[in-house]
Design a protein around this motif. Structure first.
Motif, PDB file in Angstrom:
ATOM      1  N   THR A 456      48.387  51.104  40.305  1.00 14.92           N
ATOM      2  CA  THR A 456      47.624  50.522  41.356  1.00 14.92           C
ATOM      3  C   THR A 456      48.060  49.240  41.804  1.00 14.92           C
ATOM      4  OG1 THR A 456      45.556  51.753  40.517  1.00 14.92           O
ATOM      5  CG2 THR A 456      45.370  50.005  42.158  1.00 14.92           C
ATOM      6  N   GLU A 457      48.455  48.560  40.792  1.00 11.29           N
ATOM      7  CA  GLU A 457      48.965  47.140  41.197  1.00 11.29           C
ATOM      8  C   GLU A 457      50.266  47.400  42.027  1.00 11.29           C
ATOM      9  OE1 GLU A 457      49.065  44.146  38.159  1.00 11.29           O
ATOM     10  OE2 GLU A 457      47.074  44.407  37.627  1.00 11.29           O
ATOM     11  N   PRO A 470      45.809  41.932  56.349  1.00 15.49           N
ATOM     12  CA  PRO A 470      44.937  40.873  57.093  1.00 15.49           C
ATOM     13  C   PRO A 470      45.194  39.740  56.108  1.00 15.49           C
ATOM     14  CG  PRO A 470      43.671  42.517  57.012  1.00 15.49           C
ATOM     15  CD  PRO A 470      44.760  43.043  56.230  1.00 15.49           C
ATOM     16  N   SER A 471      45.472  38.466  56.592  1.00 23.17           N
ATOM     17  CA  SER A 471      45.596  37.232  55.869  1.00 23.17           C
ATOM     18  C   SER A 471      44.436  37.023  54.947  1.00 23.17           C
ATOM     19  CB  SER A 471      45.731  36.082  56.845  1.00 23.17           C
ATOM     20  OG  SER A 471      46.050  34.968  56.052  1.00 23.17           O
ATOM     21  N   GLY A 472      44.793  36.904  53.824  1.00 24.14           N
ATOM     22  CA  GLY A 472      43.748  36.468  52.785  1.00 24.14           C
ATOM     23  C   GLY A 472      43.021  37.873  51.815  1.00 24.14           C
ATOM     24  N   MET A 473      43.636  38.829  52.357  1.00 21.65           N
ATOM     25  CA  MET A 473      43.074  40.146  51.936  1.00 21.65           C
ATOM     26  C   MET A 473      43.423  40.249  50.306  1.00 21.65           C
ATOM     27  SD  MET A 473      43.354  43.932  52.990  1.00 21.65           S
ATOM     28  CE  MET A 473      42.340  45.386  52.261  1.00 21.65           C
ATOM     29  N   VAL A 474      44.837  39.969  50.083  1.00 22.90           N
ATOM     30  CA  VAL A 474      45.416  39.974  48.653  1.00 22.90           C
ATOM     31  C   VAL A 474      45.819  38.561  48.368  1.00 22.90           C
ATOM     32  CG1 VAL A 474      47.156  41.119  47.327  1.00 22.90           C
ATOM     33  CG2 VAL A 474      46.245  42.367  49.209  1.00 22.90           C
ATOM     34  N   LYS A 475      45.535  38.524  46.961  1.00 22.04           N
ATOM     35  CA  LYS A 475      45.658  37.125  46.248  1.00 22.04           C
ATOM     36  C   LYS A 475      46.930  37.281  45.146  1.00 22.04           C
ATOM     37  CE  LYS A 475      41.700  35.923  45.403  1.00 22.04           C
ATOM     38  NZ  LYS A 475      41.046  37.147  45.798  1.00 22.04           N
ATOM     39  N   ALA A 476      47.550  36.511  44.737  1.00 21.19           N
ATOM     40  CA  ALA A 476      48.276  36.710  43.589  1.00 21.19           C
ATOM     41  C   ALA A 476      47.561  36.932  42.268  1.00 21.19           C
ATOM     42  CB  ALA A 476      49.206  35.434  43.366  1.00 21.19           C
ATOM     43  N   ASP A 477      46.512  36.439  42.099  1.00 19.54           N
ATOM     44  CA  ASP A 477      45.721  36.630  41.003  1.00 19.54           C
ATOM     45  C   ASP A 477      44.945  38.152  41.083  1.00 19.54           C
ATOM     46  OD1 ASP A 477      45.953  34.015  40.209  1.00 19.54           O
ATOM     47  OD2 ASP A 477      44.190  33.256  41.222  1.00 19.54           O
ATOM     48  N   PHE A 479      46.799  40.435  40.740  1.00 17.80           N
ATOM     49  CA  PHE A 479      47.879  41.232  39.878  1.00 17.80           C
ATOM     50  C   PHE A 479      47.910  40.680  38.383  1.00 17.80           C
ATOM     51  CE2 PHE A 479      49.150  41.150  44.120  1.00 17.80           C
ATOM     52  CZ  PHE A 479      49.580  42.574  44.450  1.00 17.80           C
ATOM     53  N   SER A 480      47.664  41.516  37.328  1.00 20.05           N
ATOM     54  CA  SER A 480      47.448  41.147  35.963  1.00 20.05           C
ATOM     55  C   SER A 480      49.115  41.162  35.432  1.00 20.05           C
ATOM     56  CB  SER A 480      46.480  41.971  35.221  1.00 20.05           C
ATOM     57  OG  SER A 480      47.006  43.180  35.282  1.00 20.05           O
ATOM     58  N   HIS A 482      52.605  40.314  34.947  1.00 22.45           N
ATOM     59  CA  HIS A 482      53.177  38.968  35.239  1.00 22.45           C
ATOM     60  C   HIS A 482      54.629  39.110  36.383  1.00 22.45           C
ATOM     61  CE1 HIS A 482      54.732  35.008  34.800  1.00 22.45           C
ATOM     62  NE2 HIS A 482      55.834  35.604  34.408  1.00 22.45           N
ATOM     63  N   THR A 483      55.341  40.198  36.168  1.00 23.82           N
ATOM     64  CA  THR A 483      56.238  40.531  37.081  1.00 23.82           C
ATOM     65  C   THR A 483      55.932  40.713  38.371  1.00 23.82           C
ATOM     66  OG1 THR A 483      57.839  41.258  35.347  1.00 23.82           O
ATOM     67  CG2 THR A 483      58.451  41.740  37.410  1.00 23.82           C
ATOM     68  N   LEU A 484      54.788  41.620  38.619  1.00 25.71           N
ATOM     69  CA  LEU A 484      54.189  41.961  39.992  1.00 25.71           C
ATOM     70  C   LEU A 484      53.506  40.430  40.410  1.00 25.71           C
ATOM     71  CD1 LEU A 484      52.910  45.455  39.374  1.00 25.71           C
ATOM     72  CD2 LEU A 484      54.950  44.766  40.230  1.00 25.71           C
ATOM     73  N   TYR A 485      53.001  39.661  39.612  1.00 23.12           N
ATOM     74  CA  TYR A 485      52.353  38.631  39.989  1.00 23.12           C
ATOM     75  C   TYR A 485      53.272  37.476  40.643  1.00 23.12           C
ATOM     76  CZ  TYR A 485      50.121  33.877  39.689  1.00 23.12           C
ATOM     77  OH  TYR A 485      49.985  32.499  40.005  1.00 23.12           O
ATOM     78  N   MET A 486      54.327  37.413  39.940  1.00 21.68           N
ATOM     79  CA  MET A 486      55.561  36.412  40.586  1.00 21.68           C
ATOM     80  C   MET A 486      56.121  36.894  42.114  1.00 21.68           C
ATOM     81  SD  MET A 486      57.563  36.133  36.894  1.00 21.68           S
ATOM     82  CE  MET A 486      58.706  35.067  37.592  1.00 21.68           C
ATOM     83  N   ILE A 487      56.253  38.620  42.262  1.00 20.97           N
ATOM     84  CA  ILE A 487      56.741  38.896  43.409  1.00 20.97           C
ATOM     85  C   ILE A 487      55.531  38.778  44.478  1.00 20.97           C
ATOM     86  CG2 ILE A 487      57.442  41.054  44.507  1.00 20.97           C
ATOM     87  CD1 ILE A 487      58.492  42.105  41.678  1.00 20.97           C
TER      88      ILE A 487
END
Length: 586
Positions: A456-457, A470-477, A479-480, A482-487
């Motif tokens: 899903t991530e 939409p702006s603000g819909m998705v945040k880096a947090d 993503f659990s 680590h690699t996907l979080y960085m991207i």
């Protein structure tokens, strides 16, 4: 070329360059929806799994996982560094190269790398000159004793280090290099104000990259010195996991059918002199994934020609697994009587070497399994058949499977039907065992389904990369991983997918980004916000369930009724929220 290319100019290059047109000049593409598909130029395949996304200016192969932007594609195809690929693309669209901007940190690193390359080049010349002097006679005699001639010695730039402690160090200091620089380059061992040469009384093998830069050295000890082979430690220009010995010679060979991977530097030198082309070796380590990916640029397949002893055979099995993980066809040359490639050629000749038929990975593994089982006994034949059946479960080509079945039938006496049953393939389904192209499912907005095989991530990251959320819909947090979080963080910081692929320093980031940015169908892109909402809800459900499971375990180990009561209240609240989210989904 000093300085860095301005980012605004690179943005213009990406905007004006049609990646479909560029890739089409190297291979045939067919349009399917918004994407284009073709046979991957980086590995052998019969069904197109190489996709080009014109909207994102990216390419990605679902087979071998190669991916990147248009500049990286040209780098791979032309085997040139970044700046040369940029120049080729700029010339293609008649875009003048820019004035380069100053970047002190970049300049410092570039200057350091250039100084190390220059110091290594001077060291290589020093060692080579030493070989022909009185101090190098013992080592030259050793090379002659191994059958090498002067032409081969010069072709590979072989050299000698003297028995004295600091010949090279003093020579390079006289050339203007500091002890700090020599220590960083791995040429000298520096302790305070004193230093001595890294290599002493050794035959020297310069390690040269595909662009002709001397990166480091391998040294073969004379006498009983340990270790027998010593390699340059990792430096800013050298990493033994990422290069191979003699890669500089591969670039000069046109239409190379296969790369021959051997174990040692001397094997490469000796069999090249004997007339074998395309030989390389790893740099004192077992084969790595990085080295495998490097080799696939130069030929459609790799032949493993390791030593015939047990250690060499175990190394072959490990290497085959790495090549399979990188979707690189690999075969094995099996040398009898525990010979290594050099010994085999010297004893039996070049024609005998060329006549050797490479074994497929499956055939080789079946041969290894046969050595572990006594086929003279029923028990041995049974265990051997079961072990081989596990191997054959991975064979997708019906013709190959038929051949292996025939061999296994002869070896064990079990019928073809029994062997197929053990493999788990019904006889009538034999013709259905083939490689299918990646599914490209069109989804309706009415019923959203996540692409099979992706977490899903990953789906959420792919949707974020479309720029349609939409702006603000998705945040880096969110993503659990680590690699996907960085991207995701880079996307949220305003980087485009093409920029992220261009700047990726780690293969894991580039592969994860390439897979995510190319995984969506046209319908999924159009319904990005709807699918993203479902992704976020599903992630929240997963995390709530994890919290509930953790609290339930805590209840079992609670030390007091009060602790159990608090945990029970928390589980009830979490369960209520979980039920609400699931009801929203319905």
């Amino acid at each position: 070329m000093a300085g860095r290319i301005p980012s605004a100019w690179m943005d213009e290059l990406y905007a004006r360059t049609d990646i479909v047109s560029v890739v089409s000049s190297y291979l045939t593409l067919k349009k399917d929806g918004r994407r284009y598909w073709g046979l991957c130029p980086f590995h052998n395949e019969k069904t197109a799994s190489f996709s080009v996304n014109a909207d994102l200016n990216l390419y990605y192969c679902f087979g071998c996982k190669a991916g990147g932007n248009v500049v990286q594609f040209v780098m791979e195809m032309e085997r040139v560094p970044f700046i040369d690929a940029v120049k080729l693309l700029a010339d293609r669209i008649h875009l003048p190269m820019p004035e380069l901007t100053d970047d002190p940190d970049y300049e410092r690193k570039r200057s350091q790398r250039e100084r190390m390359h220059a110091a290594n080049r001077e060291a290589a010349r020093f060692y080579h000159d030493m070989l022909w002097k009185a101090e190098g006679k013992k080592i030259l005699d050793y090379l002659y004793s191994r059958g090498l001639d002067d032409g081969t010695i010069r072709k590979f730039g072989l050299g000698a280090s003297s028995e004295r402690w600091d010949d090279l160090t003093r020579f390079l200091q006289d050339k203007g290099y500091t002890l700090e620089e020599l220590g960083q380059a791995g040429l000298s061992v520096v302790k305070g104000d004193h230093a001595y040469d890294m290599f002493r009384n050794r035959a020297i093998f310069p390690i040269i990259d595909q662009h002709g830069n001397v990166l480091g050295f391998g040294g073969r000890a004379m006498g009983d010195a340990k270790p027998k082979y010593l390699n340059t430690s990792d430096t800013p220009v050298f990493n033994k996991r990422k290069g191979v010995y003699a890669i500089n010679l591969l670039r000069k060979i046109r239409d190379l059918k296969r790369v021959l991977l051997v174990e040692g530097y001397m094997d490469v030198v000796a069999i090249t002199q004997a007339g074998v082309t395309g030989a390389v070796a790893t740099l004192g380590t077992a084969l790595t994934n990085e080295q495998a990916r490097l080799l696939k640029r130069y030929a459609p397949e790799v032949h493993l020609a390791y030593d015939g002893d047990e250690a060499g055979q175990m190394a072959i099995e490990r290497a085959l697994s790495i090549f399979e993980s990188e979707a690189i066809p690999a075969k094995v040359l099996y040398f009898p009587d525990k010979l290594d490639p050099d010994e085999f050629i010297r004893q039996r000749g070049l024609e005998a070497f060329k006549a050797m038929k490479p074994m497929s990975a499956v055939s080789y593994r079946m041969q290894r399994l046969r050595l572990k089982h006594d086929l003279e006994t029923q028990e041995g034949r049974t265990e051997y058949a079961k072990a081989c059946a596990e191997l054959l479960k991975k064979v997708r080509d019906p013709v190959d499977l038929e051949n292996y079945l025939d061999l296994l039938h002869v070896q064990t006496g079990f019928s073809r039907e029994v062997l197929l049953a053990q493999i788990g393939v019904a006889p009538q389904n034999m013709g259905q065992q083939n490689n299918q192209p990646p599914k490209r499912e069109n989804l309706s907005a009415k019923r959203v389904r996540f692409p099979e095989g992706y977490r899903t991530e990953q789906t959420l990251l792919a949707l974020l990369g479309t720029g349609k959320l939409p702006s603000g819909m998705v945040k880096a947090d969110d993503f659990s991983d680590h690699t996907l979080y960085m991207i995701a963080q880079q996307l949220l910081d305003g980087k485009s997918p093409a920029e992220i692929m261009n700047d990726a320093q780690e293969d894991a980031i580039r592969q994860a980004a390439g897979e995510a940015f190319t995984m969506l169908s046209d319908s999924e892109r159009e319904n990005a916000a709807v699918i993203a909402w479902d992704c976020l809800r599903n992630l929240q459900i997963q995390r709530l369930q994890q919290e509930i499971n953790a609290m339930t375990e805590l209840m079992k180990t609670a030390q007091s009724p009060e602790q159990r009561g608090n945990a029970l209240k928390e589980v009830a609240a979490l369960s209520k929220e979980l039920a609400r989210l699931k009801q929203q989904g319905r």
